[in-house]
Write a protein that holds these residues in place. Structure first.
Motif, PDB file in Angstrom:
ATOM      1  N   ARG A  76       0.822  -1.222   0.000  1.00  0.00           N
ATOM      2  CA  ARG A  76       0.000   0.000   0.000  1.00  0.00           C
ATOM      3  C   ARG A  76       0.849   1.262   0.000  1.00  0.00           C
ATOM      4  O   ARG A  76       0.362   2.350  -0.324  1.00  0.00           O
ATOM      5  N   GLU A  77       2.109   1.129   0.381  1.00  0.00           N
ATOM      6  CA  GLU A  77       2.982   2.295   0.461  1.00  0.00           C
ATOM      7  C   GLU A  77       3.943   2.401  -0.721  1.00  0.00           C
ATOM      8  O   GLU A  77       4.781   3.294  -0.754  1.00  0.00           O
ATOM      9  N   VAL A  78       3.827   1.472  -1.684  1.00  0.00           N
ATOM     10  CA  VAL A  78       4.782   1.417  -2.789  1.00  0.00           C
ATOM     11  C   VAL A  78       4.078   1.544  -4.135  1.00  0.00           C
ATOM     12  O   VAL A  78       3.060   0.897  -4.382  1.00  0.00           O
ATOM     13  N   GLY A  79       4.619   2.417  -4.994  1.00  0.00           N
ATOM     14  CA  GLY A  79       4.194   2.498  -6.382  1.00  0.00           C
ATOM     15  C   GLY A  79       5.333   1.981  -7.245  1.00  0.00           C
ATOM     16  O   GLY A  79       6.506   2.125  -6.884  1.00  0.00           O
ATOM     17  N   SER A  80       5.006   1.366  -8.385  1.00  0.00           N
ATOM     18  CA  SER A  80       6.075   0.746  -9.163  1.00  0.00           C
ATOM     19  C   SER A  80       5.866   0.878 -10.661  1.00  0.00           C
ATOM     20  O   SER A  80       4.753   1.010 -11.158  1.00  0.00           O
ATOM     21  N   PHE A  81       7.001   0.834 -11.344  1.00  0.00           N
ATOM     22  CA  PHE A  81       7.073   0.835 -12.803  1.00  0.00           C
ATOM     23  C   PHE A  81       8.137  -0.207 -13.142  1.00  0.00           C
ATOM     24  O   PHE A  81       9.323   0.066 -13.052  1.00  0.00           O
ATOM     25  N   ILE A  82       7.688  -1.430 -13.445  1.00  0.00           N
ATOM     26  CA  ILE A  82       8.611  -2.534 -13.707  1.00  0.00           C
ATOM     27  C   ILE A  82       8.469  -2.965 -15.155  1.00  0.00           C
ATOM     28  O   ILE A  82       7.373  -3.283 -15.613  1.00  0.00           O
ATOM     29  N   GLU A  83       9.612  -2.951 -15.873  1.00  0.00           N
ATOM     30  CA  GLU A  83       9.632  -3.300 -17.291  1.00  0.00           C
ATOM     31  C   GLU A  83       8.717  -2.342 -18.057  1.00  0.00           C
ATOM     32  O   GLU A  83       8.660  -1.168 -17.751  1.00  0.00           O
ATOM     33  N   ALA A  84       7.984  -2.817 -19.060  1.00  0.00           N
ATOM     34  CA  ALA A  84       7.132  -1.922 -19.851  1.00  0.00           C
ATOM     35  C   ALA A  84       5.869  -1.586 -19.061  1.00  0.00           C
ATOM     36  O   ALA A  84       5.307  -2.444 -18.375  1.00  0.00           O
ATOM     37  N   PRO A  85       5.398  -0.316 -19.131  1.00  0.00           N
ATOM     38  CA  PRO A  85       4.170   0.049 -18.421  1.00  0.00           C
ATOM     39  C   PRO A  85       2.975  -0.721 -18.976  1.00  0.00           C
ATOM     40  O   PRO A  85       2.883  -0.968 -20.175  1.00  0.00           O
ATOM     41  N   SER A  86       2.054  -1.096 -18.100  1.00  0.00           N
ATOM     42  CA  SER A  86       0.863  -1.847 -18.514  1.00  0.00           C
ATOM     43  C   SER A  86      -0.363  -0.954 -18.457  1.00  0.00           C
ATOM     44  O   SER A  86      -0.617  -0.309 -17.437  1.00  0.00           O
ATOM     45  N   LEU A 141       4.423   6.169 -15.327  1.00  0.00           N
ATOM     46  CA  LEU A 141       4.811   6.859 -14.092  1.00  0.00           C
ATOM     47  C   LEU A 141       3.581   7.401 -13.360  1.00  0.00           C
ATOM     48  O   LEU A 141       3.507   7.338 -12.129  1.00  0.00           O
ATOM     49  N   ALA A 142       2.621   7.933 -14.111  1.00  0.00           N
ATOM     50  CA  ALA A 142       1.394   8.454 -13.495  1.00  0.00           C
ATOM     51  C   ALA A 142       0.651   7.340 -12.762  1.00  0.00           C
ATOM     52  O   ALA A 142       0.133   7.544 -11.656  1.00  0.00           O
ATOM     53  N   ILE A 143       0.605   6.148 -13.380  1.00  0.00           N
ATOM     54  CA  ILE A 143      -0.044   5.006 -12.739  1.00  0.00           C
ATOM     55  C   ILE A 143       0.689   4.630 -11.450  1.00  0.00           C
ATOM     56  O   ILE A 143       0.076   4.292 -10.437  1.00  0.00           O
ATOM     57  N   ALA A 144       2.020   4.718 -11.487  1.00  0.00           N
ATOM     58  CA  ALA A 144       2.821   4.360 -10.307  1.00  0.00           C
ATOM     59  C   ALA A 144       2.633   5.340  -9.163  1.00  0.00           C
ATOM     60  O   ALA A 144       2.673   4.956  -7.996  1.00  0.00           O
ATOM     61  N   LEU A 145       2.441   6.617  -9.486  1.00  0.00           N
ATOM     62  CA  LEU A 145       2.432   7.626  -8.428  1.00  0.00           C
ATOM     63  C   LEU A 145       1.046   8.178  -8.088  1.00  0.00           C
ATOM     64  O   LEU A 145       0.930   9.052  -7.223  1.00  0.00           O
ATOM     65  N   ILE A 146      -0.011   7.663  -8.717  1.00  0.00           N
ATOM     66  CA  ILE A 146      -1.339   8.245  -8.504  1.00  0.00           C
ATOM     67  C   ILE A 146      -1.766   8.223  -7.041  1.00  0.00           C
ATOM     68  O   ILE A 146      -2.446   9.116  -6.559  1.00  0.00           O
ATOM     69  N   GLY A 147      -1.359   7.194  -6.325  1.00  0.00           N
ATOM     70  CA  GLY A 147      -1.741   7.124  -4.916  1.00  0.00           C
ATOM     71  C   GLY A 147      -0.796   7.858  -3.983  1.00  0.00           C
ATOM     72  O   GLY A 147      -0.908   7.741  -2.763  1.00  0.00           O
ATOM     73  N   LYS A 148       0.127   8.634  -4.553  1.00  0.00           N
ATOM     74  CA  LYS A 148       1.153   9.342  -3.782  1.00  0.00           C
ATOM     75  C   LYS A 148       1.849   8.406  -2.787  1.00  0.00           C
ATOM     76  O   LYS A 148       1.847   8.640  -1.573  1.00  0.00           O
ATOM     77  N   PRO A 149       2.440   7.329  -3.311  1.00  0.00           N
ATOM     78  CA  PRO A 149       3.088   6.345  -2.427  1.00  0.00           C
ATOM     79  C   PRO A 149       4.326   6.926  -1.753  1.00  0.00           C
ATOM     80  O   PRO A 149       4.953   7.851  -2.271  1.00  0.00           O
ATOM     81  N   ALA A 150       4.666   6.341  -0.624  1.00  0.00           N
ATOM     82  CA  ALA A 150       5.853   6.786   0.100  1.00  0.00           C
ATOM     83  C   ALA A 150       7.126   6.383  -0.633  1.00  0.00           C
ATOM     84  O   ALA A 150       8.166   7.029  -0.497  1.00  0.00           O
ATOM     85  N   ILE A 151       7.036   5.312  -1.434  1.00  0.00           N
ATOM     86  CA  ILE A 151       8.202   4.782  -2.146  1.00  0.00           C
ATOM     87  C   ILE A 151       7.813   4.485  -3.588  1.00  0.00           C
ATOM     88  O   ILE A 151       6.770   3.872  -3.851  1.00  0.00           O
ATOM     89  N   LEU A 152       8.650   4.924  -4.523  1.00  0.00           N
ATOM     90  CA  LEU A 152       8.461   4.637  -5.944  1.00  0.00           C
ATOM     91  C   LEU A 152       9.608   3.758  -6.420  1.00  0.00           C
ATOM     92  O   LEU A 152      10.773   4.102  -6.236  1.00  0.00           O
ATOM     93  N   ILE A 153       9.282   2.628  -7.039  1.00  0.00           N
ATOM     94  CA  ILE A 153      10.286   1.704  -7.567  1.00  0.00           C
ATOM     95  C   ILE A 153      10.197   1.731  -9.087  1.00  0.00           C
ATOM     96  O   ILE A 153       9.183   1.326  -9.662  1.00  0.00           O
ATOM     97  N   LEU A 154      11.248   2.224  -9.739  1.00  0.00           N
ATOM     98  CA  LEU A 154      11.233   2.447 -11.183  1.00  0.00           C
ATOM     99  C   LEU A 154      12.361   1.651 -11.835  1.00  0.00           C
ATOM    100  O   LEU A 154      13.538   1.921 -11.601  1.00  0.00           O
ATOM    101  N   ASP A 155      11.995   0.685 -12.664  1.00  0.00           N
ATOM    102  CA  ASP A 155      12.970  -0.187 -13.311  1.00  0.00           C
ATOM    103  C   ASP A 155      13.203   0.269 -14.751  1.00  0.00           C
ATOM    104  O   ASP A 155      12.336   0.104 -15.606  1.00  0.00           O
TER     105      ASP A 155
END
Length: 251
Positions: A76-86, A141-155
């Protein structure tokens, strides 16, 4: 204060070790750059943080929460962008974000906020399949950060982009800790990319952590024998080469 701490974190497969007893510390509110050649273990490490693959050994905490005991709280505290965005190509950028908004139970205003952060408000009504590659990366990136997560993981978020697109995404990533009060973990195989955006870096090779610290500490502590101009790329390449030689790996 560190938001991610690993203790001898490992991932083994039948015929190789992807991550070997890695100990890293990710400072809060900073950009942490994971650097290493392809196959170094960067993506595997990130996937373990997200619960997408299970560790073979060791442990880690995220925001002082132990995995796997607190897995749902961590996610719940993490947003992510792994490989190609879905996303759904036949839906607009706004509609794609609305799906995520509903899943997370966020207010409708969160869509406009996310689009504004990544610079897609002007194109929110365009179908995602008609976006340029750079715009697709921004939507991811917008999908990863929409919930304003405390941590963003970007691959590898700049993978495949032209120089202009790379510059735009790098600039955006640099602003995220201040804009969202978050911590960003960014992976790349390019030192030049990490050097421009990261406050702290961790260098991986063959699943092993070779260095962790600031760019200045890397400059100070490692001096390639043939380096005469302070070239960090030479430093990075020699670290990898020397590690490969120690392991008996041919270039």
């Amino acid at each position: 204060m560190n938001v991610i701490v690993t203790e001898n974190l490992s991932k083994n497969y039948a015929d190789f070790t992807a991550v070997s007893k890695v100990n890293i510390q990710v400072p809060k509110g900073k950009v942490y750059g994971l650097l290493g050649p392809n196959g170094a273990g960067k993506s595997t490490l990130m996937k373990m943080f997200l619960g997408l693959t299970q560790p073979s050994g060791g442990a880690f905490t995220i925001n002082h929460k132990q995995y796997p005991q607190n897995r749902n709280e961590i996610l719940r505290e993490v947003g992510s962008f792994i490989e190609a965005p879905s996303f759904y190509g036949n839906l607009t950028g706004e509609e794609n974000l609305d799906i995520i908004r509903r899943i997370l139970g966020l207010p409708k205003t969160s869509i406009e906020e996310a689009l504004s952060i990544v610079g897609l408000v002007k194109w929110k009504d365009r179908q995602a399949k008609k976006y340029s590659l750079g715009m697709k990366q921004r939507l991811g990136l917008a999908i990863a950060l929409i919930g304003k997560p405390a941590i963003l993981i970007l691959d590898e978020p700049t993978n495949g982009l032209d120089p202009v697109g790379v510059h735009e995404i790098r600039t955006l990533i640099q602003t995220l800790p201040e804009k969202l009060q978050c911590t960003v973990i960014l992976s790349s195989h390019l030192l030049s990319e990490i050097e421009r955006v990261a406050d702290t870096i961790g260098i991986l090779n063959q699943g092993n952590l070779l260095f962790e610290g600031s760019i200045d500490e890397l400059k100070t502590n490692f001096h390639p024998s043939d380096r005469t101009d302070g070239n960090l790329e030479d430093t990075f390449l020699q670290l990898i080469q020397e590690d490969n030689i120690r392991r008996g790996i041919k270039a």
